[in-house]
Design a protein around this motif. Structure first.
Motif, PDB file in Angstrom:
ATOM      1  N   GLU B 195       0.852  -1.301   0.096  1.00 28.81           N
ATOM      2  CA  GLU B 195      -0.231  -0.226  -0.214  1.00 28.81           C
ATOM      3  C   GLU B 195       0.588   1.229   0.017  1.00 28.81           C
ATOM      4  N   ARG B 196       0.238   2.112  -0.555  1.00 19.95           N
ATOM      5  CA  ARG B 196       0.881   3.472  -0.493  1.00 19.95           C
ATOM      6  C   ARG B 196      -0.056   4.403  -0.404  1.00 19.95           C
ATOM      7  N   THR B 197       0.633   5.538   0.250  1.00 20.86           N
ATOM      8  CA  THR B 197      -0.606   6.993   0.530  1.00 20.86           C
ATOM      9  C   THR B 197      -0.299   7.255  -0.793  1.00 20.86           C
ATOM     10  N   PRO B 198      -1.142   8.204  -1.790  1.00 20.00           N
ATOM     11  CA  PRO B 198      -1.352   8.843  -2.679  1.00 20.00           C
ATOM     12  C   PRO B 198      -0.388  10.075  -2.828  1.00 20.00           C
ATOM     13  N   ASN B 199       0.074  10.475  -3.177  1.00 16.18           N
ATOM     14  CA  ASN B 199       1.641  11.439  -3.815  1.00 16.18           C
ATOM     15  C   ASN B 199       0.297  12.368  -4.763  1.00 16.18           C
ATOM     16  N   ILE B 200       0.205  13.115  -4.350  1.00  8.30           N
ATOM     17  CA  ILE B 200      -1.193  14.307  -5.253  1.00  8.30           C
ATOM     18  C   ILE B 200      -0.791  15.264  -5.628  1.00  8.30           C
ATOM     19  N   THR B 201       0.302  15.353  -7.310  1.00 11.42           N
ATOM     20  CA  THR B 201       0.162  17.343  -7.268  1.00 11.42           C
ATOM     21  C   THR B 201      -1.245  18.127  -7.275  1.00 11.42           C
ATOM     22  N   GLU B 202      -0.293  18.956  -7.422  1.00 11.62           N
ATOM     23  CA  GLU B 202      -1.599  20.345  -7.560  1.00 11.62           C
ATOM     24  C   GLU B 202      -2.687  19.879  -8.479  1.00 11.62           C
ATOM     25  N   ALA B 203      -1.919  19.565  -8.926  1.00 12.02           N
ATOM     26  CA  ALA B 203      -2.689  19.887 -10.967  1.00 12.02           C
ATOM     27  C   ALA B 203      -3.393  18.696 -10.569  1.00 12.02           C
ATOM     28  N   GLN B 204      -3.393  17.278  -9.742  1.00 12.20           N
ATOM     29  CA  GLN B 204      -4.453  16.556 -10.123  1.00 12.20           C
ATOM     30  C   GLN B 204      -5.238  17.172  -9.095  1.00 12.20           C
ATOM     31  N   ILE B 205      -5.219  17.732  -8.280  1.00 11.80           N
ATOM     32  CA  ILE B 205      -6.157  18.406  -7.557  1.00 11.80           C
ATOM     33  C   ILE B 205      -7.133  19.521  -8.360  1.00 11.80           C
ATOM     34  N   GLN B 206      -6.434  20.259  -8.780  1.00 12.09           N
ATOM     35  CA  GLN B 206      -7.121  21.396  -9.450  1.00 12.09           C
ATOM     36  C   GLN B 206      -8.416  20.362 -10.494  1.00 12.09           C
ATOM     37  N   GLN B 207      -7.454  19.252 -11.104  1.00 11.06           N
ATOM     38  CA  GLN B 207      -8.192  18.244 -12.125  1.00 11.06           C
ATOM     39  C   GLN B 207      -9.594  17.983 -11.108  1.00 11.06           C
ATOM     40  N   ALA B 208      -9.373  17.661 -10.185  1.00 12.99           N
ATOM     41  CA  ALA B 208      -9.849  16.614  -9.583  1.00 12.99           C
ATOM     42  C   ALA B 208     -11.264  17.637  -8.799  1.00 12.99           C
ATOM     43  N   LEU B 209     -10.693  18.848  -9.023  1.00 18.69           N
ATOM     44  CA  LEU B 209     -12.089  20.344  -8.071  1.00 18.69           C
ATOM     45  C   LEU B 209     -13.010  20.137  -9.032  1.00 18.69           C
ATOM     46  N   ALA B 210     -12.212  20.210 -10.427  1.00 18.96           N
ATOM     47  CA  ALA B 210     -12.852  20.837 -11.536  1.00 18.96           C
ATOM     48  C   ALA B 210     -14.012  19.600 -12.106  1.00 18.96           C
ATOM     49  N   THR B 211     -14.055  18.365 -11.508  1.00 19.56           N
ATOM     50  CA  THR B 211     -14.969  17.616 -11.892  1.00 19.56           C
ATOM     51  C   THR B 211     -16.379  17.838 -11.064  1.00 19.56           C
ATOM     52  N   ASN B 212     -15.824  18.654 -10.275  1.00 19.32           N
ATOM     53  CA  ASN B 212     -17.118  18.440  -8.795  1.00 19.32           C
ATOM     54  C   ASN B 212     -17.994  17.334  -8.388  1.00 19.32           C
ATOM     55  N   ASN B 213     -16.767  16.658  -8.920  1.00 16.31           N
ATOM     56  CA  ASN B 213     -16.926  15.181  -8.703  1.00 16.31           C
ATOM     57  C   ASN B 213     -16.854  14.363  -7.203  1.00 16.31           C
ATOM     58  N   LYS B 257      12.965  -4.629  -7.773  1.00 18.97           N
ATOM     59  CA  LYS B 257      12.888  -2.786  -8.101  1.00 18.97           C
ATOM     60  C   LYS B 257      11.725  -2.290  -7.935  1.00 18.97           C
ATOM     61  N   GLU B 258      10.742  -3.166  -9.336  1.00 21.59           N
ATOM     62  CA  GLU B 258       9.415  -2.733  -9.344  1.00 21.59           C
ATOM     63  C   GLU B 258       8.341  -2.627  -7.564  1.00 21.59           C
ATOM     64  N   LEU B 259       8.530  -3.519  -7.330  1.00 23.38           N
ATOM     65  CA  LEU B 259       8.285  -3.151  -5.771  1.00 23.38           C
ATOM     66  C   LEU B 259       7.907  -2.253  -4.904  1.00 23.38           C
ATOM     67  N   SER B 260       9.554  -1.322  -4.992  1.00 24.87           N
ATOM     68  CA  SER B 260      10.240  -0.964  -3.906  1.00 24.87           C
ATOM     69  C   SER B 260       9.532   0.426  -4.684  1.00 24.87           C
ATOM     70  N   ASP B 261       9.646   1.132  -6.390  1.00 24.88           N
ATOM     71  CA  ASP B 261       9.497   1.965  -6.633  1.00 24.88           C
ATOM     72  C   ASP B 261       7.832   2.111  -6.124  1.00 24.88           C
ATOM     73  N   THR B 264       8.035   3.845  -3.251  1.00 23.33           N
ATOM     74  CA  THR B 264       8.826   5.172  -2.876  1.00 23.33           C
ATOM     75  C   THR B 264       8.447   5.920  -3.881  1.00 23.33           C
ATOM     76  N   ILE B 265       7.663   6.371  -4.836  1.00 25.46           N
ATOM     77  CA  ILE B 265       7.351   7.412  -6.081  1.00 25.46           C
ATOM     78  C   ILE B 265       7.617   7.994  -5.503  1.00 25.46           C
ATOM     79  N   GLY B 266       7.726   8.884  -5.462  1.00 21.72           N
ATOM     80  CA  GLY B 266       6.524  10.130  -5.466  1.00 21.72           C
ATOM     81  C   GLY B 266       7.785  10.881  -3.621  1.00 21.72           C
ATOM     82  N   THR B 267       8.567  10.373  -3.354  1.00 23.01           N
ATOM     83  CA  THR B 267       8.939  10.423  -1.666  1.00 23.01           C
ATOM     84  C   THR B 267      10.085  10.355  -2.539  1.00 23.01           C
ATOM     85  N   ASP B 268      11.108  10.971  -1.364  1.00 28.86           N
ATOM     86  CA  ASP B 268      13.030  11.403  -0.998  1.00 28.86           C
ATOM     87  C   ASP B 268      13.063  10.214  -0.992  1.00 28.86           C
TER      88      ASP B 268
END
Lengths: 227, 452
Positions: B195-213, B257-261, B264-268
């Motif tokens: 499991e991973r906590t999602p890494n949300i970019t600003e663009a993604q948030i704006q996109q989601a907000l735009a759908t208003n769903n 490598k696949e599992l690690s990526d 860790t993607i989006g993290t330090d």
């Protein structure tokens, strides 16, 4: 020939100085039997020590075969004793734990004689004194007379020129003493070695060719039956 | 007087004082015993460490870190900040720099390196298989440079990895995952859940907000999961000569490598590795490659370095035991001095006689020194013999108690060190006999022979 010239020995220092030997002079011809006679404390043992190179008097000479042994270095004196001198003591000083053979072998070991020659000479010496049957016995198991015989064997094994005997019969009963005396004088006559007996026993002294009387560190008189 | 005659006389006088000789030499024997055991244990431990390493580690393998401070426990205290460099804190607060993907790629390009595998951080949630409970799991990369004890199934030959769909399980998971026997597990499929906590970019948030769903927004914030399925290739057991405790499941390099990526993607931690394992081309000296990499600033350890480290530990422990042995020896030295002084006193007459008969002071001194040497020899022989007999008879018990594995023994006795030890003990004893011997040599024969 042993020449003792002006030998003087002092014990202690300054005020406490004690003159043990005071200007001793005499000559002993080769092959003689000599008694140094004196009471205890007269200086007769000190004289024997000086003549055998065990002690170094501060003055005088002890010339043996033309060499003044008091001028030799300690190494040379040790060698002189091991090659030319035999000792017999009143209390035998045999090594009680060692066998008769090893007791007699000691002087030969000291003068680097080979094992083979040693064996032959030790057995000969034991034979001369008449205890060759005790070769393997420990010295402590021998009687007093046998111990002195062992000591004599040790003294003669190196064929010394001079044998010093310090009260050789002092610790023996008269019968055993007489046999030991006989043995000593017999060896003296046979081998031609000089015999120097230190004693206070007039009877023993009377059997010697020459008698040197010591009193308070000085020569009292010399009685000589040889020229 | 000839030395051989002096030695014989020395031996005889010791025999005449048997009780004293044996008691004095027993003191030395204690030291000799301790030292013999220490030598044997040191040798045994070194050979055991060697067995461990050669049976576990491919000699061509290098451990590579960003800099050498990694192998020194990391640097404590504030460090200069270097942009783009990544550090990680150790439990002791020390910081160690990490290798970046660029470092890994650069090293991988070298002609003398066959492969390089970073240690991937895999945050697996659990392992399970259909119809079974979920268990926590620690996944690591399959190390093709280490020999492992296989209970069931089989692992590929050294320096060959398992395939990306395969997994090697430690024995403990056999019953946990509901297999009857280890053999039953082979070929079965197990699942690792991440499991991973999602890494949300600003663009993604704006996109989601735009759908208003609201559902889109919820989806964006939902934890992302991944299920990876693997076929069990082998069950790995614990071996007596295993270095690593096998409590981790092992997957191939690519899978790790696949599992690690994914985790860790989006993290330090993305594409940052604390350490990597590289395999040097066969025929190339790992030490040469190490030097080349060290010159570039990396921290590198070879299999030999690890051996050196283990040997240092063994040597230190051995040094401590030897120290105790030397203490025992020092005690026995005083024993010898005392006995020999008494012996000189007892034998004053004998010494006087020998000197009167023309024996040199030097030779009298040697007589007593050789007696001391005999005592040393006797003590050395008694001590080392007891040590060898006790050691050889206890070895099987020690091996089973410490579970060293068949054929491994802790105490290895070698003749040459023991002989050297006895010689040293003789020299020490002679040294101890010096003062009493000098007293004997200086004895005045006239005094010694005085009858009164």
């Amino acid at each position: 020939m042993i020449e003792v010239k002006g030998v003087t020995k002092t014990y202690g220092k300054k005020q406490n100085a004690f003159l043990a030997l005071d200007d001793i002079n005499f000559v002993i011809p080769d092959g003689a039997s000599v008694a140094i006679v004196g009471k205890s404390g007269s200086g007769k043992s000190t004289l024997m020590h000086a003549m055998s190179g065990l002690d170094r008097p501060e003055k005088g000479q002890v010339v043996i075969d033309g060499i003044d042994i008091l001028k030799l270095k300690s190494k040379a004196v040790d060698r002189f004793r091991s090659e030319k001198i035999g000792f017999i003591f009143q209390s035998f000083f045999v090594q009680a734990n060692e066998s008769s053979f090893d007791n007699v072998s000691l002087p030969l070991e000291i003068s680097n004689i080979s094992v083979k020659a040693r064996k032959k000479r030790v057995l000969e010496a034991l034979q001369v004194v008449g205890i060759d049957d005790k070769e393997k016995q420990k010295a402590r198991n021998l009687s007093g007379g046998q111990k002195q015989r062992l000591a004599i064997a040790r003294a003669i094994v190196n064929r010394p020129k001079i044998i010093f005997a310090d009260e050789p019969t002092g610790n023996l009963d008269s019968t055993t003493g007489a046999t030991i005396e006989k043995l000593l004088f017999g060896l003296n006559k046979q081998s031609g070695s000089t015999l120097v007996i230190v004693t206070h026993d007039e009877d023993l002294a009377a059997k010697c060719d020459m008698r040197i009387y010591i009193k308070d560190g000085k020569i009292d008189k010399i009685v000589s039956e040889v020229e | 007087m000839k030395t051989i005659d002096i030695i014989r006389r020395a031996g005889r006088s010791l025999r005449h004082a048997k009780a004293r000789t044996i008691l004095t030499s027993l003191a030395i024997a204690v030291g000799a015993f301790t030292l013999t055991i220490a030598l044997a244990a040191g040798q045994g431990a070194r050979e055991y460490a060697n067995t461990l390493l050669t049976s576990n580690i491919d000699p061509q393998i290098l451990a590579i870190a960003k800099d050498k401070s990694f192998f020194e426990g990391g640097k404590t205290g504030p460090q200069e900040y270097i942009p783009g460099s990544s550090t990680i804190a150790r439990p002791n607060g020390a910081l160690v720099k990490r290798l970046s993907q660029a470092d890994i790629d650069a090293i991988a390009k070298r002609s003398d390196i066959v492969s390089i595998t970073p240690t991937y951080a895999i945050n697996a949630q659990y392992i399970t298989r259909s119809g079974q409970k979920k268990y926590t799991v620690d996944a690591t990369t399959y190390n093709s440079g280490i020999t492992q004890t296989v209970i069931a199934g089989s692992l590929p030959a050294l320096r060959t990895s398992i395939s990306d769909t395969q997994i090697a399980l430690p024995e403990v998971y056999v019953s946990l995952l509901g297999f009857k026997t280890a053999q039953d597990a082979i070929g079965q499929t197990v699942t690792i859940h991440l499991e991973r906590t999602p890494n949300i970019t600003e663009a993604q948030i704006q996109q989601a907000l735009a759908t208003n769903n609201p559902q889109v927004l919820t989806a964006l914030a939902t934890k992302q999961t991944k299920d990876a399925d693997y076929k069990v290739i082998a069950i790995v057991g614990k071996s007596a000569t295993a270095l690593s405790a096998t409590t981790s499941v092992e997957i191939s390099n690519n899978s790790a490598k696949e599992l690690s990526d994914f985790s860790t993607i989006g993290t330090d931690n993305y594409h940052e590795y604390t350490i990597a394992t590289a395999s040097v081309k066969p025929g190339v000296d790992p030490a040469m490659v190490k030097q080349a990499l060290v010159n570039q600033g990396y921290g590198v350890q070879t299999a030999k370095d690890l051996q050196g480290l283990l040997f240092t530990i063994v040597n230190t422990l051995q040094g401590i035991v030897i120290g105790f042995g030397i203490l025992a020896l020092i005690t026995s030295v005083f024993g010898i001095i005392n006995t020999q002084y008494i012996s000189v006193l007892e034998r004053t007459r004998e010494i006087g006689l020998m000197k009167a008969l023309g024996m040199r002071g030097r030779h009298v001194s040697r007589l007593f020194q050789f007696e001391a040497a005999w005592i040393g020899f006797l003590g050395g022989v008694i001590g080392s013999t007891i040590a060898v007999v006790a050691g050889l008879s206890l070895n099987p018990w020690i091996t089973s108690t410490l579970s060293l594995g068949d054929g491994n023994v802790l105490l290895i006795f070698q003749p040459i060190p023991i002989i050297l030890l006895i010689i040293v003990l003789m020299l020490v004893a002679m040294l101890a006999g010096y003062f009493p011997a000098r007293k004997a040599a200086k004895l005045d024969p006239i005094e010694a022979l005085r009858t009164e």
